[in-house]
Design an enzyme around this catalytic site. Structure first.
Site, PDB file in Angstrom:
ATOM      1  N   GLN D  54       0.857  -1.190   0.000  1.00 60.42           N
ATOM      2  CA  GLN D  54       0.000   0.000   0.000  1.00 60.42           C
ATOM      3  C   GLN D  54       0.891   1.238   0.000  1.00 60.42           C
ATOM      4  O   GLN D  54       1.928   1.250   0.665  1.00 60.42           O
ATOM      5  CB  GLN D  54      -0.898   0.029   1.255  1.00 60.42           C
ATOM      6  N   GLU D  55       0.455   2.285  -0.673  1.00 67.13           N
ATOM      7  CA  GLU D  55       1.277   3.479  -0.841  1.00 67.13           C
ATOM      8  C   GLU D  55       1.671   4.147   0.469  1.00 67.13           C
ATOM      9  O   GLU D  55       2.700   4.814   0.553  1.00 67.13           O
ATOM     10  CB  GLU D  55       0.561   4.499  -1.729  1.00 67.13           C
ATOM     11  N   SER D  56       0.863   3.977   1.497  1.00 68.21           N
ATOM     12  CA  SER D  56       1.132   4.620   2.786  1.00 68.21           C
ATOM     13  C   SER D  56       2.422   4.144   3.433  1.00 68.21           C
ATOM     14  O   SER D  56       2.912   4.765   4.374  1.00 68.21           O
ATOM     15  CB  SER D  56      -0.027   4.342   3.732  1.00 68.21           C
TER      16      SER D  56
END
Lengths: 266, 311, 311, 266
Positions: D54-56
């Site tokens: 996930q980009e986070s």
């Protein structure tokens, strides 16, 4: 008035000279040896809120023995922050947060340029030295740079064989021309004979104070450039009792500092 | 999919003559088990890179494995200048390596740029010094000097580096290669992630579940890793935080040996060629210096507080 | 030197009208205690920045604190579009904010560049899209497009950002401000370190000794920090790993309220202006929803393994 | 031959279509909903070594409930690595390591360009949308981009109102002209009616397969550009028994996927 015990050795005097350059709250990047001792003397005397860091990634270490390198194991347990080179050299130094850096070198010249790369010709060296490491960025970016040097014509030069780390480079305007940040650059050269500062106009190091066992004449003679002498030149203040106490009782109980006497700091 | 293998296999399979290697560490976590194996396998024409180097790179240079060195600093610390490095540069023994010099600011940022897929990165150091004047195998691409398109001020750009292989030593990793590290980082995280392939040497292989208990400690994700090698005391005579201390007396031994070509060769014969792997190396150490000296290297017990990631 | 103070004092002393603020978090660790205080103190003309934003930034916009927003994304996630943001842009309620749009790659790198003292940083995204065509208050300095001096290829450069103040919420900090965080990081570390001053809000203040037991967890050094505030449940209705879960029902409450101007005002009157500080806020929560619902937010117990940094 | 139970709903078919695009060992960047379900179906069937992030800042999470955002608490415990946006978007995506990205948008056009910024005029919007977030960099830099869309003339367009995320931009040569990395770009549009791919020459999306309850004619009619039809156009393969089993028994026991039916995915 402070007490000044007279049983000190020259490296202790030099460490105290370094300590006095540090103000309370300063953020100081240190290597090993002199810088750590100087910065810690300051912390234990007039600058309790000064904070130290090492380029390897350590901020506010609590070493239980004197660190022998910037990667020493004793720097790990108890530090306030440990990251890497990008954190300290990038985020803190290039980010503009470092107030004081310490540097030493095999050669230092009248503009405070330092050579840690090579003695002789770069391509056919007489002696190949370790290289810049963190020295160049510290000399480029710390607000105040304290230079430690042996005071003789081998370690001081009119012009270094190789500028590894910028002092005032070619003189007035040089740092600005190259885009180095404003209000950075070498502030003082602390040697085993004297304390030199840099003239605001010429950017050449001049004599501010000579150590107790020497004289203006001797220092001038040992310096390979035409050494200007401050109007209020004076004898360097010897170590104060509280400075020596911090050094000997807390920081260096085994007096490892004596090793500098063997290296010529007498 | 387990990537666990011996160091011998990892070096055989993933390090080729002529490769560009990042080798992590600096007194803290140098991957000596892998370095000795590279020497044992007589790899050659390597380009090697790291900010701040010591006996590890000196040994690779002395053993003739290195053709090019992208460097900032090399020394034996307490014990002074790096002997093999000096002999190479000053006298061409065993051959003269080519060196390209940067600093401990610019080089880590070049590795960071490599890791982040940037073509280059601006740096504020090096300008005005002789480090700008000397250019070696990188030629005009050592750096470029431009006027900032934002405000016209002069800016130095240095190029990203993307080594073929990174070799790092960490405290623990799982079989997929998720590598966990704590303590002094140097340029290890960025150097490893800049490389096309990563060899992870570790003190202990742990389960995926152990990794998942504290994922913020992971510095390299498994998908970048091609080999995981379990090498306790793999960083000796350097140290690994939480595991063992620097072996200062061994550092002195190396310095004394490397003072001469013959001494250096004898050192390699004894500690590298004379043993097959890290187990034999440690065994030899204990035989020679005694278990008590070995035991003194072990780290004291001083554990952190556990944290939770739960919700 | 202790920097511990109340959130009220921290915001009064260190956040000025017109300041440029980085506010960390994203569902994970939004510093809501500080955000509510900014609204209570009616700070105005702020420029705010973060990659990925949600109810926290929406609320600041609806409350009229924001003049400019350097943004990549704003939404209420599960509950759809951000209402106050839309009303501002579409209808100028309470006023039309100015926005400068980047992405979740370029904006974190601009903050990183700010933290690292770089003037700009090359990025590979945004090119060819309408994100290049729109420029707002940053004008021509939104980005520059150059030919790489290394190989002539086209490269987009985006400028570094250096906010006046960063506000972050972390798990723990000591009185000097050494801030320790674990779990999803977003752009928190870089945003905080890019700022000239940092306000650290934390779940618990710990001793310097606790920080020193695990220094690799520190993301901001004390010397950058001007205030440390202890705010348990300070990120509610967001979550803090190891402390408490997201409060989905409160998120729904906010969405329902913010559907209308009146509902939003009533929400502020109840949850922001109606309480003096975080303690009163949590007390009001418990009064209104019951201790049982409050208790359900608490994180389960699932601790990591301790590690040692000893030698 | 696989079994194909016929009790599936359209969102399940779409998730399976997504899963089939993923190869074993692929590194996949996902948001929430469809992408996570599709990637996980792949992991539990033919691509056990595919890895999700996930980009986070999360790599290889082990969530015990379906994540409702890329910052969801359930992504933390058990993940293999957690850093931040610079790690995932910089080190992994811009670094060139991401094989597959999933994107959705309020509008998608014939070149696979996506709009998540604004409906209507940018300066006087009919509807202001969330903005790029991670979409633009994923569309710019992932080797293969899978686009999820509702198949109607509101969500598909000859030309989007605003290009937030690049598909093939203005057509052949555009990505190259702008310096986007070679061999990246949208690979497929998976809708509730059909699977479209991009013509190698024209870069326009064409019909590869239509879903079981529709037809070539219907899909062509619902598409706002002149939809070319593949020579070997065929009916989309329905969900296989093992795909549905993974989805229903492991990934989504509460069948949260049904929410997509309410959003029009029928």
């Amino acid at each position: 008035m402070s007490e000044h015990p007279n049983d000190y050795i020259k490296p202790e005097l030099m460490a105290c000279c370094g300590a006095r350059e540090i103000q309370d709250g300063d953020i100081v990047i240190v290597g090993t040896g002199f810088p750590t001792m100087a910065a810690n003397i300051a912390r234990y005397t007039h600058a309790p809120n000064a904070k130290l860091m090492q380029e390897s990634g350590v901020y506010d270490a609590r070493p239980l023995r004197p660190a022998l390198s910037v990667g020493d194991p004793c720097l790990n347990p108890g530090a306030a922050m440990i990251g890497g080179l990008v954190d300290v050299m990038g985020m803190f130094l290039q980010g503009g947060w470092i107030d004081v850096g310490f540097l030493a070198g095999s050669q230092v010249d009248k503009y405070g340029n330092i050579n840690t790369t090579v003695i002789g010709d770069y391509n056919a060296p007489k002696s190949r030295l370790p290289g810049s490491g963190g020295a160049n960025p510290i000399g480029s970016l710390a607000k105040k740079v304290l230079i430690i040097s042996l005071h003789d014509t081998r370690h001081m030069a009119e012009k270094v064989d190789f500028i590894t780390t910028p002092g005032y480079i070619d003189g007035p305007g040089s740092r600005e021309k190259w885009g180095l940040p404003a209000n950075t650059g070498p502030s003082v050269i602390i040697t085993n004979k004297a304390v030199l500062r840099f003239d605001k106009t010429t950017k050449v190091a001049y004599l501010e104070s000579y150590h107790p066992d020497t004289s203006v004449d001797e220092v001038v003679k040992l310096t390979p450039w035409k050494l200007e002498v401050s109007d209020d030149v004076h004898e360097t203040e010897p170590p104060r009792a509280e400075e020596l106490k911090a050094l000997r009782e807390i920081l260096d109980p085994f007096r490892m500092i004596k090793i500098y006497e063997k290296r010529g700091y007498v | 999919m387990s990537k666990i293998m011996t160091t011998q296999e990892a070096i055989t399979r993933f390090v080729n003559d002529g490769d560009f290697l990042f080798i992590g560490g600096y007194i803290c976590r140098p991957p000596f088990a892998a370095i000795h194996e590279i020497i044992r396998q007589k790899k050659k024409d390597l380009t090697v890179v790291r900010s701040n180097t010591a006996d590890d790179f000196d040994m690779l240079i002395g053993a003739g494995c290195v053709k090019r060195f992208i460097c900032t600093f090399i020394s034996l610390g307490l014990y002074g200048l790096a002997r093999c490095f000096r002999r190479s540069i000053e006298k061409g023994i065993p051959h003269k390596i080519e060196i390209e010099e940067y600093t401990n600011l610019s080089l880590p940022l070049m590795l960071m740029a490599g890791a982040l897929g940037m073509p280059f990165v601006p740096v504020k150091d090096m300008v005005g010094t002789d480090l700008m004047k000397i250019k070696s195998f990188m030629g005009d691409n050592k750096y470029k000097f431009i006027d900032s398109p934002f405000d016209g001020s002069p800016v130095m750009l240095v190029p990203a580096l993307n080594p073929d292989v990174a070799i790092i030593h960490v405290q623990q990793a799982d079989e997929e290669g998720n590598a966990q590290m704590w303590g002094i980082g140097g340029d290890c995280k960025w150097g490893a992630n800049a490389a096309k392939k990563v060899i992870v040497s570790c003190e202990r292989i742990v389960s995926r579940e152990v990794v998942g208990k504290d994922p913020s400690r992971t510095i390299v994700p498994g998908f970048k890793v091609v080999a995981v090698t379990e090498e306790p005391f793999g960083a000796h005579p350097g140290y690994t935080p939480g595991f063992y201390d620097v072996d200062f007396s061994f550092g002195y031994l190396y310095q004394q040996a490397s003072n001469t070509v013959e001494g250096f060769q004898a050192f390699l014969d004894e500690w590298v060629f004379g043993v097959k792997n890290r187990t034999e190396y440690i065994n030899h150490y204990i035989q020679k210096f005694g278990y008590e000296q070995f035991k003194k290297l072990w780290a004291k017990f001083d554990y952190s507080y556990p944290v939770s990631y739960a919700y």
